[in-house]
Design a protein around this motif. Structure first.
Motif, PDB file in Angstrom:
ATOM      1  N   SER A   1       0.964  -1.155  -0.175  1.00 53.57           N
ATOM      2  CA  SER A   1      -0.001   0.011   0.165  1.00 53.57           C
ATOM      3  C   SER A   1       0.829   1.149   0.153  1.00 53.57           C
ATOM      4  N   SER A   2       0.335   2.677  -0.425  1.00 52.48           N
ATOM      5  CA  SER A   2       1.285   3.829  -0.434  1.00 52.48           C
ATOM      6  C   SER A   2       1.548   3.599   0.559  1.00 52.48           C
ATOM      7  N   TRP A   3       1.053   3.263   2.212  1.00 47.94           N
ATOM      8  CA  TRP A   3       1.291   3.777   3.047  1.00 47.94           C
ATOM      9  C   TRP A   3       2.430   3.350   4.404  1.00 47.94           C
ATOM     10  N   ASN A   4       2.142   2.297   3.606  1.00 45.69           N
ATOM     11  CA  ASN A   4       2.914   0.991   3.757  1.00 45.69           C
ATOM     12  C   ASN A   4       4.594   1.608   3.015  1.00 45.69           C
ATOM     13  N   THR A   5       4.193   1.827   2.052  1.00 42.90           N
ATOM     14  CA  THR A   5       5.541   2.018   1.400  1.00 42.90           C
ATOM     15  C   THR A   5       5.828   3.503   1.663  1.00 42.90           C
ATOM     16  N   PHE A   6       5.624   3.935   1.913  1.00 43.70           N
ATOM     17  CA  PHE A   6       5.978   5.826   2.597  1.00 43.70           C
ATOM     18  C   PHE A   6       7.014   5.176   4.302  1.00 43.70           C
ATOM     19  N   LYS A   7       6.345   4.666   4.851  1.00 43.38           N
ATOM     20  CA  LYS A   7       6.763   3.987   6.676  1.00 43.38           C
ATOM     21  C   LYS A   7       7.916   3.221   6.730  1.00 43.38           C
ATOM     22  N   LEU A   8       7.593   1.912   4.698  1.00 44.45           N
ATOM     23  CA  LEU A   8       9.446   1.556   5.181  1.00 44.45           C
ATOM     24  C   LEU A   8      10.392   2.115   5.081  1.00 44.45           C
ATOM     25  N   GLN A   9      10.374   3.281   3.886  1.00 47.46           N
ATOM     26  CA  GLN A   9      11.644   3.895   3.772  1.00 47.46           C
ATOM     27  C   GLN A   9      12.412   4.065   4.983  1.00 47.46           C
ATOM     28  N   TRP A  10      11.304   4.703   6.086  1.00 43.53           N
ATOM     29  CA  TRP A  10      12.282   5.362   7.967  1.00 43.53           C
ATOM     30  C   TRP A  10      12.238   4.503   8.632  1.00 43.53           C
ATOM     31  N   VAL A  11      11.981   2.802   8.943  1.00 45.01           N
ATOM     32  CA  VAL A  11      11.597   1.985   9.476  1.00 45.01           C
ATOM     33  C   VAL A  11      13.145   1.533   9.243  1.00 45.01           C
ATOM     34  N   ALA A  12      12.887   1.052   7.906  1.00 48.19           N
ATOM     35  CA  ALA A  12      14.785   0.256   7.125  1.00 48.19           C
ATOM     36  C   ALA A  12      15.687   1.247   7.808  1.00 48.19           C
ATOM     37  N   ILE A  13      15.467   2.522   7.674  1.00 53.74           N
ATOM     38  CA  ILE A  13      16.625   3.215   7.623  1.00 53.74           C
ATOM     39  C   ILE A  13      17.025   3.077   9.115  1.00 53.74           C
ATOM     40  N   GLY A  14      15.736   3.745   9.542  1.00 49.62           N
ATOM     41  CA  GLY A  14      16.133   2.812  11.239  1.00 49.62           C
ATOM     42  C   GLY A  14      17.176   1.783  11.255  1.00 49.62           C
ATOM     43  N   SER A  15      16.437   1.009  10.932  1.00 54.23           N
ATOM     44  CA  SER A  15      17.337  -0.523  11.697  1.00 54.23           C
ATOM     45  C   SER A  15      19.130  -0.777  11.052  1.00 54.23           C
ATOM     46  N   LEU A  16      18.633   0.475  10.455  1.00 56.91           N
ATOM     47  CA  LEU A  16      20.600   0.392  10.416  1.00 56.91           C
ATOM     48  C   LEU A  16      21.201   0.689  11.304  1.00 56.91           C
ATOM     49  N   PHE A  17      20.505   0.778  12.655  1.00 58.15           N
ATOM     50  CA  PHE A  17      21.433   1.937  13.298  1.00 58.15           C
ATOM     51  C   PHE A  17      21.085   0.439  15.164  1.00 58.15           C
ATOM     52  N   LYS A  18      20.416  -0.130  14.726  1.00 56.50           N
ATOM     53  CA  LYS A  18      20.434  -1.278  16.212  1.00 56.50           C
ATOM     54  C   LYS A  18      21.252  -2.508  16.224  1.00 56.50           C
ATOM     55  N   SER A  19      22.633  -2.221  14.858  1.00 53.96           N
ATOM     56  CA  SER A  19      23.787  -3.499  15.535  1.00 53.96           C
ATOM     57  C   SER A  19      24.846  -2.779  14.390  1.00 53.96           C
ATOM     58  N   ARG A  20      25.664  -2.823  15.735  1.00 54.20           N
ATOM     59  CA  ARG A  20      26.957  -2.708  15.816  1.00 54.20           C
ATOM     60  C   ARG A  20      27.625  -2.582  14.424  1.00 54.20           C
ATOM     61  N   SER A  21      27.300  -3.639  13.442  1.00 48.29           N
ATOM     62  CA  SER A  21      28.275  -3.898  12.454  1.00 48.29           C
ATOM     63  C   SER A  21      27.317  -2.625  10.998  1.00 48.29           C
ATOM     64  N   MET A  22      25.952  -2.587  11.441  1.00 48.78           N
ATOM     65  CA  MET A  22      25.425  -1.390  10.156  1.00 48.78           C
ATOM     66  C   MET A  22      25.925  -0.417  10.653  1.00 48.78           C
ATOM     67  N   PHE A  23      26.119  -0.576  12.077  1.00 49.11           N
ATOM     68  CA  PHE A  23      26.168   1.257  12.216  1.00 49.11           C
ATOM     69  C   PHE A  23      27.324   1.961  12.043  1.00 49.11           C
ATOM     70  N   ARG A  24      28.414   1.210  11.841  1.00 48.11           N
ATOM     71  CA  ARG A  24      30.095   0.623  11.203  1.00 48.11           C
ATOM     72  C   ARG A  24      29.046   1.539   9.635  1.00 48.11           C
ATOM     73  N   ARG A  25      28.546   0.519   9.045  1.00 49.55           N
ATOM     74  CA  ARG A  25      28.075   1.150   7.112  1.00 49.55           C
ATOM     75  C   ARG A  25      27.767   2.593   7.483  1.00 49.55           C
ATOM     76  N   VAL A  26      26.656   2.617   8.648  1.00 48.89           N
ATOM     77  CA  VAL A  26      26.087   4.182   8.637  1.00 48.89           C
ATOM     78  C   VAL A  26      27.346   5.127   8.234  1.00 48.89           C
ATOM     79  N   CYS A  27      28.342   5.066   9.659  1.00 46.33           N
ATOM     80  CA  CYS A  27      29.357   6.326   9.507  1.00 46.33           C
ATOM     81  C   CYS A  27      29.465   6.036   8.375  1.00 46.33           C
ATOM     82  N   VAL A  28      30.513   4.799   7.899  1.00 45.55           N
ATOM     83  CA  VAL A  28      31.323   4.888   6.701  1.00 45.55           C
ATOM     84  C   VAL A  28      30.732   5.595   5.315  1.00 45.55           C
ATOM     85  N   ALA A  29      29.285   5.412   5.343  1.00 47.64           N
ATOM     86  CA  ALA A  29      28.886   6.292   4.204  1.00 47.64           C
ATOM     87  C   ALA A  29      28.537   7.727   4.653  1.00 47.64           C
TER      88      ALA A  29
END
Length: 570
Positions: A290-318
């Motif tokens: 749905s349009s609403w789910n697609t809109f929310k997905l972008q923010w929820v998925a970006i937020g999930s990148l901060f939840k593990s140390r390895s992903m957060f390291r990638r966030v820092c590099v980018a």
């Protein structure tokens, strides 16, 4: 032993090359002339972005434009807002671009952003009626929304209509189109500066014409996109599979039952299923399209990148890589080049605009060879060399300015030496941090996180772009030659960041990337899911049959060699 995902992808790629009959390179572009033409046409979006980046620097120094803006060009802080408001709009554009491209299609998203862009240009032209800075601020913000979104959607569209053997070249066209737009805008500014003279008699056309000329490629892009195909990947992802197969066959100029179409269509279906099943596993509450789910997905998925140390390291590099890309000062040069050259002793606005035009040329030329050697030399050496080169130019300019800025008329040679350093600075950026920073932030992510990771990196790019555009006029006025020392030291810090904190990513598989960032298992899980899907859609069978056919074709030659060997032995 079952082949790894990398080995399977390699076998699929080899089979695709056999069926296509061409390898990567210029001949592959010739063989895919239709797709190449579509890619070049779509890159008008990149040209619009580059033109907008460059055109305003010349306008800020024109006498007629200054008369309409009043104190807004005399006050350095206000000038910063006139310039940087475009980047703030572009940052907003990147936030909605993924949502728009997924819900409405890449094609219609491009059309909508072209319309937004055109509205912004029209608003800017009303500045001539007396609304002045308000029209420029509002119009540039709206225009920025359009170019910011186009800068994300056009490379996505090109990647999805292109066959793999030319995909990198077509996506790379975006960066080349941006530098071409910058170069064109600089020289248009130089030419229109003479309309009515360069002093009090200068006509309003001198700055209105560069603004209005933006409408030409925008209208062409909008009109032409109505006749362009939808992305086959988007069609498959939204259940329009028969249409996707037809579009794919038309793009490749092959019948729908051709083996190459079968192979590529199966690959597209596999990638679509992978994304849907990853979404179902990671975000089960957002599975429904749905349009609403697609809109929310972008923010929820970006937020999930901060939840593990390895992903957060990638966030820092980018995000930090993009921070340093902007704080090299490249857009300070692109946005305020005429003012910079005036402060470096150029004798007139005309000469400073001429020197600015050279910036566009050298940056365009320096970007071209970047794609040739980056895969040979690696990302880190190129980024570090570029940073050291740019920092050296900054510090040399600071030294020259500090010694002679109070008496440029008697030190013309020193002024031109500083100008040459600016040109050399742009060359160092063009071959290194311009393309390579984008390469790094695209390839460090697992497949399942890549769209959101790249979006986060792009967001950092635009926000820092906005800040640099905002503060540079005040820095040039208040810090003077200290501005170059500041940018030089930050650029050197960027070199140390790349050296000590960013791993070399050249030629690494996704599994090896996981080891580098300490997240073993993520890419392996992705690979296992992809293997299951490859079997389900029949891709594994297509590749296996292709391998058998290739072996059958080789067997007569091998038998002939064996017979010849037996004859010699006897």
């Amino acid at each position: 032993m079952a082949p790894t995902q990398a080995q399977f992808e390699g076998a699929a790629a080899e089979r695709r090359k056999e069926l296509a009959g061409v390898k990567s390179g210029p001949m592959a572009l010739v063989a895919n002339a239709k797709v190449f033409g579509i890619g070049c046409f779509a890159c008008l979006g990149g040209l619009l972005y580059g033109y907008n980046q460059g055109v305003f620097s010349g306008l800020l120094t024109m006498h007629s434009f200054d008369q309409h803006m009043g104190s807004w060009t005399a006050d350095s802080s206000k000038m910063g807002w006139l310039t940087s408001i475009l980047e703030l709009g572009a940052w907003v554009g990147t936030l909605y671009s993924g949502f728009l491209a997924e819900i409405l299609s890449r094609k219609y998203a491009i059309l909508i952003n072209v319309a937004i862009f055109i509205i912004g240009v029209v608003v800017q032209t009303t500045a001539v009626t007396g609304t002045g800075h308000s029209s420029i601020l509002g119009g540039r913000f709206i225009t920025g929304m359009g170019v910011g979104s186009l800068s994300m959607i056009v490379p996505m569209y090109n990647a999805e209509v292109a066959p793999p053997e030319v995909r990198g070249a077509l996506v790379g066209l975006q960066q080349l189109a941006i530098t071409l737009g910058i170069m064109i805008s600089f020289w248009i500014d130089y030419g229109t500066n003479f309309i009515g003279g360069t002093g009090a008699g200068q006509k309003d056309t001198s700055w209105l014409l560069p603004l209005c000329l933006q409408l030409v490629p925008a209208v062409i892009l909008g009109a032409g996109m109505m006749f362009m195909p939808f992305s086959p990947r988007w069609l498959v992802h939204h259940g329009r599979e028969a249409e996707a197969r037809k579009v794919l066959a038309n793009l490749r100029s092959l019948p729908q039952d051709h083996e190459l179409i079968e192979l590529e269509y199966a690959e597209i279906r596999a990638q679509s299923l992978f994304e849907k099943r990853t979404l179902a596993e990671n975000f089960p509450h957002l599975v429904r399209q749905s349009s609403w789910n697609t809109f929310k997905l972008q923010w929820v998925a970006i937020g999930s990148l901060f939840k593990s140390r390895s992903m957060f390291r990638r966030v820092c590099v980018a995000t930090i890589t993009m921070f340093f890309q902007q704080w090299t000062g490249i857009n300070a040069v692109l946005y305020y080049a005429p003012q910079i050259f005036n402060k470096l002793g150029m004798s007139s606005n005309t000469v400073s605009l001429l020197a600015t035009g050279v910036v566009g040329i050298v940056m365009f030329i320096a970007t071209i060879p970047a794609v040739i050697y980056v895969d040979k030399l690696g990302r880190k050496p190129v980024l570090i060399a570029g940073a050291i080169g740019m920092a050296s130019c900054h510090l040399i300019i600071a030294g020259i300015s500090g010694a002679f800025e109070n008496d440029w008329p008697h030190h013309r040679g020193a002024g031109w030496a500083a100008v040459v350093m600016v040109w050399l600075f742009v060359v160092h950026f063009g071959y290194s941090w311009g393309p390579c920073a984008w390469i790094v932030i695209a390839e460090i992510w697992p497949i399942s996180n890549r769209p959101y990771g790249v979006a986060l990196g792009a967001s950092s790019n635009w926000m820092n772009n906005f800040i640099v555009g905002q503060v540079t006029p005040d820095m040039l006025t208040g810090m003077k030659y200290g501005t170059y020392i500041f940018f030089g030291l930050i650029t050197l810090t960027g070199a140390f960041f790349i050296l000590f904190f960013v791993p070399e990513t050249k030629g690494l598989s996704l599994e090896e990337m996981d080891i580098l960032f300490g997240s073993e298992g993520v890419a392996a899980a992705d690979a296992e899911r992809m293997r299951e899907i490859n079997r389900e859609v029949g891709l594994e069978e297509i590749v296996r049959q292709g391998s058998i056919s290739a072996m059958d074709e080789k067997m007569p030659e091998e038998k002939h060699r064996e017979a010849s060997h037996d004859e010699v032995s006897n």
